[in-house]
Motif scaffolding. Structure first.
Motif, mmCIF file in Angstrom:
data_model
loop_
_atom_site.group_PDB
_atom_site.id
_atom_site.type_symbol
_atom_site.label_atom_id
_atom_site.label_comp_id
_atom_site.label_asym_id
_atom_site.label_seq_id
_atom_site.Cartn_x
_atom_site.Cartn_y
_atom_site.Cartn_z
ATOM 1 N N UNK A 163 0.918 -1.043 0.240
ATOM 2 C CA UNK A 163 0.089 0.059 -0.095
ATOM 3 C C UNK A 163 0.977 1.173 0.221
ATOM 4 N N UNK A 164 0.533 2.347 -0.172
ATOM 5 C CA UNK A 164 1.235 3.552 -0.156
ATOM 6 C C UNK A 164 2.049 3.814 1.143
ATOM 7 N N UNK A 165 1.769 3.089 2.349
ATOM 8 C CA UNK A 165 2.274 3.351 3.430
ATOM 9 C C UNK A 165 2.743 2.150 4.143
ATOM 10 N N UNK A 166 2.530 1.076 3.695
ATOM 11 C CA UNK A 166 2.822 -0.374 4.471
ATOM 12 C C UNK A 166 3.582 -1.107 3.464
ATOM 13 N N UNK A 167 4.567 -1.635 4.333
ATOM 14 C CA UNK A 167 5.606 -2.867 3.566
ATOM 15 C C UNK A 167 4.584 -4.247 3.850
ATOM 16 N N UNK A 168 4.998 -5.318 2.860
ATOM 17 C CA UNK A 168 4.275 -6.345 2.679
ATOM 18 C C UNK A 168 4.257 -7.062 4.206
ATOM 19 N N UNK A 169 5.496 -7.185 4.476
ATOM 20 C CA UNK A 169 5.574 -8.205 5.811
ATOM 21 C C UNK A 169 4.873 -7.607 6.864
ATOM 22 N N UNK A 170 5.033 -6.318 7.146
ATOM 23 C CA UNK A 170 4.026 -5.963 8.336
ATOM 24 C C UNK A 170 2.661 -5.838 7.986
ATOM 25 N N UNK A 171 2.223 -5.644 6.749
ATOM 26 C CA UNK A 171 0.819 -5.238 6.515
ATOM 27 C C UNK A 171 0.103 -6.823 6.565
ATOM 28 N N UNK A 172 0.809 -7.847 6.406
ATOM 29 C CA UNK A 172 0.053 -9.031 6.174
ATOM 30 C C UNK A 172 -0.576 -9.402 7.525
ATOM 31 N N UNK A 173 0.522 -8.899 8.656
ATOM 32 C CA UNK A 173 -0.033 -9.369 10.133
ATOM 33 C C UNK A 173 0.561 -8.007 11.134
ATOM 34 N N UNK A 174 -0.145 -7.105 10.895
ATOM 35 C CA UNK A 174 0.102 -5.864 11.906
ATOM 36 C C UNK A 174 -0.083 -5.884 13.179
ATOM 37 N N UNK A 175 -1.026 -6.769 13.644
ATOM 38 C CA UNK A 175 -1.087 -7.128 14.854
ATOM 39 C C UNK A 175 0.124 -7.840 15.455
ATOM 40 N N UNK A 176 0.554 -8.821 14.677
ATOM 41 C CA UNK A 176 1.890 -9.620 15.069
ATOM 42 C C UNK A 176 2.846 -8.841 15.233
ATOM 43 N N UNK A 177 3.178 -7.860 14.258
ATOM 44 C CA UNK A 177 4.276 -6.845 14.392
ATOM 45 C C UNK A 177 3.975 -6.062 15.740
ATOM 46 N N UNK A 178 3.077 -5.541 15.967
ATOM 47 C CA UNK A 178 2.645 -4.803 17.177
ATOM 48 C C UNK A 178 3.325 -5.416 18.423
ATOM 49 N N UNK A 179 2.704 -6.520 18.360
ATOM 50 C CA UNK A 179 3.466 -7.487 19.585
ATOM 51 C C UNK A 179 4.994 -7.670 19.954
ATOM 52 N N UNK A 180 5.477 -7.869 18.476
ATOM 53 C CA UNK A 180 6.874 -7.894 18.314
ATOM 54 C C UNK A 180 7.846 -6.867 18.926
ATOM 55 N N UNK A 181 7.120 -5.553 18.469
ATOM 56 C CA UNK A 181 8.085 -4.336 18.503
ATOM 57 C C UNK A 181 7.668 -3.978 19.900
ATOM 58 N N UNK A 182 6.706 -4.655 20.636
ATOM 59 C CA UNK A 182 6.382 -4.169 22.260
ATOM 60 C C UNK A 182 6.872 -5.002 23.103
ATOM 61 N N UNK A 183 7.887 -5.813 22.613
ATOM 62 C CA UNK A 183 8.471 -7.018 23.804
ATOM 63 C C UNK A 183 9.507 -6.529 24.567
ATOM 64 N N UNK A 184 10.275 -5.200 23.864
ATOM 65 C CA UNK A 184 11.430 -4.733 24.700
ATOM 66 C C UNK A 184 12.697 -5.849 24.331
ATOM 67 N N UNK A 185 12.843 -6.774 23.487
ATOM 68 C CA UNK A 185 13.452 -7.590 23.120
ATOM 69 C C UNK A 185 14.543 -6.530 21.872
ATOM 70 N N UNK A 186 15.869 -6.695 22.079
ATOM 71 C CA UNK A 186 16.613 -5.970 20.814
ATOM 72 C C UNK A 186 16.053 -6.216 19.503
ATOM 73 N N UNK A 187 15.778 -5.232 18.711
ATOM 74 C CA UNK A 187 15.453 -5.431 17.460
ATOM 75 C C UNK A 187 16.184 -4.616 16.407
ATOM 76 N N UNK A 188 16.557 -5.177 15.545
ATOM 77 C CA UNK A 188 17.263 -4.464 14.505
ATOM 78 C C UNK A 188 16.256 -4.705 12.882
ATOM 79 N N UNK A 189 15.675 -3.647 12.626
ATOM 80 C CA UNK A 189 14.882 -3.364 11.330
ATOM 81 C C UNK A 189 15.461 -3.141 10.018
#
Length: 312
Positions: A163-189
């Protein structure tokens, strides 16, 4: 030097295949297993494709585990228009000699994180984050045992690709992405902002093919199919090679540059669903939760990729 232990969570996809090849060719990394998730194509195909790629690499010792066949809360969106009906269009496919493991991918990840010493296993998601989010929700005790999550997903200055604002991997399951980015684990994107700078130009694909070994030739054939969509879309010589940036970061982070930011995932708006809201300029005061890569030395990246795949 002790190799870094990784689990590759993937939805192959030609660029996923490239990432798997780079990982299996690199002594700096120990691939503990490959887990499949529905994404670019349905789960039955992504799981089979992962087995095909490991076999092409001569690594049938690598176990493949099938995981989530749909997003946490939404209907599955796939990308056959990019990757072809099989997900690996461009080569002749076959049934892998090694069957899929009977253990579910989520259970494998949980069991591995509990078995290995805490802080030694890096998760490398290359597709939708459904498996990883399910691990977090099902077994919160393993979260603090994860060394790091290095993922391909999102975009900011570059915008989206589904979409104009979303990349495919995140768009397919945004709820899952929200959980992962909220864990506090070190993330490299690794967002589109960096992957769109590593283009499979004709010269680079010809160099890869010239290696002459089975994985290099197969990957060159896959890339010649894969790049046709992005060449037409963006008017470039070649297309972005998204997923291997995750593996290249683990091998040589000096190829890349970026900064720590806060990243939030949009789950409520029909207009911007799946957008990764990156506070690049630190204007919100929100806590940094990811290292966001923005730039890459593309020549060094392809030198590494071509040389390593030539070893297989």
């Amino acid at each position: 030097m002790t190799p870094r232990k990784i689990i590759i969570d993937t939805d192959p996809g030609q660029d996923d295949a490239a990432a798997i090849m780079l990982a299996l060719a690199s002594p700096e990394l120990e691939v503990l297993g490959v887990t499949a998730v529905a994404g670019n194509v349905p789960l039955a195909l992504t799981a089979r494709n992962a087995g095909i790629v490991t076999e092409i690499c001569g690594r049938s010792d690598i176990a493949v585990y099938a995981g989530a066949d749909r997003p946490l809360a939404r209907k599955l969106v796939t990308a056959e228009h990019v990757h072809g009906k099989t997900g690996l269009d461009g080569i002749d496919l076959f049934e892998p000699a090694r069957p899929l493991e009977t253990v579910h991918a989520v259970d494998f990840i949980i069991e591995t994180l509990r078995r290995e010493p805490a802080g030694t296993v890096t998760l490398c998601p290359l597709g939708p984050l459904t498996n990883i989010a399910t691990v977090i929700e099902r077994a919160p005790d393993v979260v603090e045992r994860i060394k790091e999550i290095v993922l391909m997903g999102g975009g900011y200055f570059e915008g989206g690709n589904i979409t104009p604002s979303a990349e495919f991997n995140i768009y397919v399951d945004p709820e899952a992405a929200k959980i992962v980015f909220g864990t506090g684990v070190a993330i490299t994107m690794m967002p589109l902002d960096v992957t769109h700078k590593v283009l499979t130009t004709r010269v680079r694909v010809e160099r890869l093919r010239a290696n002459g070994n089975r994985p290099s030739v197969a990957m060159a054939d896959m890339l010649e199919f894969f790049e046709r969509f992005d060449e037409e879309k963006y008017g470039t010589d070649g297309g972005p090679l998204h997923d291997p940036t995750v593996i290249a970061w683990l091998i040589d982070p000096g190829i890349f540059s970026g900064r720590s930011c806060n990243v939030e995932i949009e789950t409520g708006s029909d207009l911007t669903l799946g957008a990764t809201v990156v506070d690049w300029w630190k204007v919100t005061g929100r806590t940094e939760n990811a290292f966001v890569v923005r730039d890459v030395d593309a020549d060094r990246f392809f030198d590494l990729f071509i040389e390593r795949v030539g070893r297989l």
